[in-house]
Design a protein around this motif. Structure first.
Motif, PDB file in Angstrom:
ATOM      1  N   PRO A   1      -6.667  -4.497   6.820  1.00 25.18           N
ATOM      2  CA  PRO A   1      -5.968  -3.753   7.868  1.00 25.18           C
ATOM      3  C   PRO A   1      -4.596  -4.365   8.123  1.00 25.18           C
ATOM      4  N   SER A   2      -3.891  -3.867   9.121  1.00 29.46           N
ATOM      5  CA  SER A   2      -2.532  -4.351   9.401  1.00 29.46           C
ATOM      6  C   SER A   2      -2.516  -5.650  10.204  1.00 29.46           C
TER       7      SER A   2
ATOM      8  N   GLU B   1       5.008   0.273   8.338  1.00 32.57           N
ATOM      9  CA  GLU B   1       5.733  -0.941   8.700  1.00 32.57           C
ATOM     10  C   GLU B   1       4.772  -2.077   9.043  1.00 32.57           C
ATOM     11  N   LYS B   2       3.683  -1.757   9.743  1.00 31.31           N
ATOM     12  CA  LYS B   2       2.711  -2.789  10.106  1.00 31.31           C
ATOM     13  C   LYS B   2       2.025  -3.361   8.873  1.00 31.31           C
TER      14      LYS B   2
ATOM     15  N   HIS C   1       4.157  -9.071   3.826  1.00 31.01           N
ATOM     16  CA  HIS C   1       5.347  -9.911   3.719  1.00 31.01           C
ATOM     17  C   HIS C   1       5.108 -11.272   4.354  1.00 31.01           C
ATOM     18  N   ALA C   2       4.417 -11.302   5.482  1.00 31.10           N
ATOM     19  CA  ALA C   2       4.134 -12.572   6.154  1.00 31.10           C
ATOM     20  C   ALA C   2       3.292 -13.483   5.272  1.00 31.10           C
TER      21      ALA C   2
ATOM     22  N   ARG D   1       0.822  -1.210   0.000  1.00 26.23           N
ATOM     23  CA  ARG D   1       0.000   0.000   0.000  1.00 26.23           C
ATOM     24  C   ARG D   1       0.857   1.261   0.000  1.00 26.23           C
ATOM     25  N   ALA D   2       0.415   2.269  -0.734  1.00 23.23           N
ATOM     26  CA  ALA D   2       1.123   3.548  -0.783  1.00 23.23           C
ATOM     27  C   ALA D   2       1.164   4.169   0.607  1.00 23.23           C
ATOM     28  N   GLU D   3       2.235   4.887   0.882  1.00 25.84           N
ATOM     29  CA  GLU D   3       2.429   5.467   2.208  1.00 25.84           C
ATOM     30  C   GLU D   3       1.289   6.395   2.605  1.00 25.84           C
TER      31      GLU D   3
END
Length: 280
Positions: A252-253, A23-24, A30-31, A13-15
């Motif tokens: 969500p994160s 990071e979350k 990545h997980a 996702r874009a910053e």
């Protein structure tokens, strides 16, 4: 069908759409990607920012956290071309606040907060997810509410949602659709999963008893209505155990349950990808 190789493009996702959560958000992406690699798929990572003015790289499937209109349009075309995209771009668009509120009001069980009350108001940007602290504003009274609306107008925001502040326990939930259906809930005021700090307004939770299975059922109903596979949101649980839903988001994160959620997301993604491959 476009499933001729094993390449999955994971889109970070874009910053600007991950305020205080870059990071979350990448951690859960990545997980999931690493689990898909372990299952034999080739996973490549790319940032949404790198795609906003360009073209979408060709892949068999897209594991996407993207929210920008340009990227969503490209992902829609990828679906037309027979490729799997999760979350679907249509689901992402359905999770804007205005559309979520409309969906909630269309359900048989009332889940939206009242529009009037004696404890203040919330003014929330309705055309997109919150990108800055100023996209979600608490107003003590109607005068502050009108002033906040004017501030929105000066920013070019004319699509917004207004609701009365509801006192009670803030409960955050996370879910993943699938054959078993992953569901997790927590109290963000206890475990530090707050984004802007607005959650503090409800204070420390009292842990009012409520029907967790009913919340799970309601959350999955909203996920179905919005066509969202990976989702999360927030409810306020009143002292009597009733609750209202104040937020619902695409992907969500999962910061309070990253590993468990990643396992469920990877399984859901592969399940749908193999199904599409068989259909082809």
């Amino acid at each position: 069908m476009g499933i001729e190789n094993n390449i999955i493009l994971a889109i970070q996702r874009a910053e600007c759409y991950s305020p205080n959560s870059v990071e979350k958000d990448f951690a859960i992406l990545h997980a999931v990607g690493e689990r898909l690699k372990a299952l034999g798929w080739m996973v490549e990572y790319v940032s949404e920012d790198s795609l906003t003015d360009g073209e979408l790289p060709v892949a068999s499937a897209y594991l996407s956290m993207a929210r920008s209109p340009h990227v969503l349009e490209m992902l829609k075309q990828a679906e037309v071309d027979g490729r799997l995209v999760l979350n679907s771009p249509q689901g992402v668009e359905s999770c804007t606040r205005s559309r979520v509120e409309k969906a909630l009001r269309g359900l048989s069980k009332p889940l939206v907060p009242p529009r009037q009350g004696g404890n203040g108001y919330w003014l929330k940007r309705g055309d997109a997810s919150a990108q800055t602290e100023g996209d979600v504003v608490y107003c003590k009274n109607e005068q502050e509410l009108e002033e906040a609306k004017q501030t929105f107008a000066r920013r070019g925001i004319n699509d917004y949602v207004v609701s009365a502040h509801v006192e009670g326990d803030l409960v955050k939930f996370y879910g993943v659709r699938g054959s078993k259906g992953f569901f997790f809930y927590c109290y963000p005021n206890e475990n530090g999963t707050m984004k802007f700090g607005d959650e503090r307004r409800n204070g420390k939770p009292h842990h009012y008893p409520f029907d967790v299975e009913q919340l799970r059922e309601d959350a999955f109903r909203v996920a179905e209505v919005t066509s969202t596979d990976f989702f999360g949101g927030d409810v306020i649980v009143r002292p009597d155990g009733s609750y209202v839903m104040i937020d619902f988001n695409d992907w969500p994160s999962y910061s309070s349950c990253c590993e468990e959620a990643a396992e469920a997301i990877a399984k859901r993604f592969e399940e749908k990808l193999l199904r599409k491959k068989d259909e082809g």
